[in-house]
Design a protein around this motif. Structure first.
Motif, short mmCIF file in Angstrom:
data_model
loop_
_atom_site.label_atom_id
_atom_site.label_comp_id
_atom_site.label_asym_id
_atom_site.label_seq_id
_atom_site.Cartn_x
_atom_site.Cartn_y
_atom_site.Cartn_z
N UNK A 1 -14.00 62.98 11.27
CA UNK A 1 -14.12 63.41 9.91
C UNK A 1 -13.19 64.59 9.62
N UNK A 2 -13.09 65.49 10.55
CA UNK A 2 -12.24 66.66 10.34
C UNK A 2 -10.79 66.23 10.20
N UNK A 3 -10.39 65.27 11.02
CA UNK A 3 -9.02 64.79 10.98
C UNK A 3 -8.70 64.14 9.64
N UNK A 4 -9.65 63.42 9.09
CA UNK A 4 -9.40 62.67 7.85
C UNK A 4 -9.57 63.53 6.60
N UNK A 5 -10.11 64.73 6.73
CA UNK A 5 -10.36 65.56 5.54
C UNK A 5 -9.07 65.94 4.82
N UNK A 6 -8.02 66.14 5.56
CA UNK A 6 -6.76 66.56 4.93
C UNK A 6 -5.89 65.38 4.51
N UNK A 7 -6.31 64.16 4.79
CA UNK A 7 -5.50 62.98 4.46
C UNK A 7 -5.76 62.51 3.04
N UNK A 8 -4.72 61.90 2.44
CA UNK A 8 -4.92 61.28 1.13
C UNK A 8 -5.59 59.93 1.32
N UNK A 9 -5.92 59.25 0.23
CA UNK A 9 -6.69 58.00 0.27
C UNK A 9 -5.99 56.93 1.10
N UNK A 10 -4.69 56.79 0.93
CA UNK A 10 -3.94 55.75 1.65
C UNK A 10 -3.90 56.04 3.15
N UNK A 11 -3.64 57.28 3.51
CA UNK A 11 -3.59 57.66 4.92
C UNK A 11 -4.97 57.55 5.56
N UNK A 12 -6.00 57.89 4.80
CA UNK A 12 -7.37 57.77 5.30
C UNK A 12 -7.72 56.31 5.56
N UNK A 17 -8.53 51.88 9.53
CA UNK A 17 -8.14 50.59 10.12
C UNK A 17 -7.75 50.75 11.58
N UNK A 18 -7.04 51.81 11.93
CA UNK A 18 -6.61 52.04 13.30
C UNK A 18 -7.80 52.31 14.23
N UNK A 19 -8.80 52.99 13.71
CA UNK A 19 -9.94 53.40 14.54
C UNK A 19 -11.17 52.52 14.38
N UNK A 20 -11.06 51.46 13.59
CA UNK A 20 -12.18 50.54 13.45
C UNK A 20 -13.37 51.10 12.72
N UNK A 21 -13.10 51.94 11.72
CA UNK A 21 -14.16 52.56 10.94
C UNK A 21 -14.00 52.13 9.49
N UNK A 22 -15.10 51.78 8.86
CA UNK A 22 -15.04 51.44 7.44
C UNK A 22 -14.97 52.72 6.61
N UNK A 23 -14.27 52.63 5.51
CA UNK A 23 -14.11 53.77 4.63
C UNK A 23 -15.47 54.23 4.09
N UNK A 24 -16.37 53.28 3.83
CA UNK A 24 -17.71 53.61 3.33
C UNK A 24 -18.48 54.43 4.38
N UNK A 26 -17.17 56.43 6.63
CA UNK A 26 -16.57 57.75 6.64
C UNK A 26 -17.11 58.59 5.48
N UNK A 27 -17.22 57.98 4.30
CA UNK A 27 -17.76 58.69 3.15
C UNK A 27 -19.23 59.06 3.37
N UNK A 28 -19.99 58.14 3.97
CA UNK A 28 -21.40 58.41 4.25
C UNK A 28 -21.55 59.56 5.25
N UNK A 29 -20.68 59.58 6.27
CA UNK A 29 -20.72 60.66 7.26
C UNK A 29 -20.41 61.99 6.60
N UNK A 30 -19.42 61.98 5.70
CA UNK A 30 -19.04 63.21 5.00
C UNK A 30 -20.23 63.72 4.16
#
Length: 94
Positions: A1-12, A17-24, A26-30
């Motif tokens: 989550x910390x790594x993705x906090x600074x990323x924009x929507x496309x990079x996130x 996709x690279x790490x096998x995590x759904x965007x939903x 990630x949002x729920x974890x946040x």
């Protein structure tokens, strides 16, 4: 989550996709992390419960160690008594 906090929507999305995590997910974890950081009141109650749990665990571990020592002593005495019985039983037959 910390790594993705600074990323924009496309990079996130690419990271997900690279790490096998759904965007939903990630949002729920946040959201869960934000809720946990915003509400410190359950933490104070849980620390008391955790402290009591740790004390209970230590007490049970001490009790288990005591019983383990007693069991080892009993087993040693049983082995010694069997050996003693075997020695005196043999000498009595001769």
């Amino acid at each position: 989550m910390i790594h993705t906090a600074s990323l924009d929507e496309e990079a996130r999305s690419a990271w997900c996709r690279e790490n096998g995590v759904y965007l939903a997910e990630l949002d729920r974890w946040r959201a869960q992390a934000s809720e946990s950081l915003a509400d410190p009141s359950p933490a104070s109650g849980s620390s008391k419960a955790e402290r009591q749990s740790r004390q209970e665990i230590r007490k049970l571990q001490r009790d288990l160690a005591r019983k383990d020592k007693a069991l080892a002593e009993t087993a040693a005495l049983l082995v010694l008594s069997k050996k003693l019985e075997a020695i005196f039983h043999e000498s009595g037959d001769e």
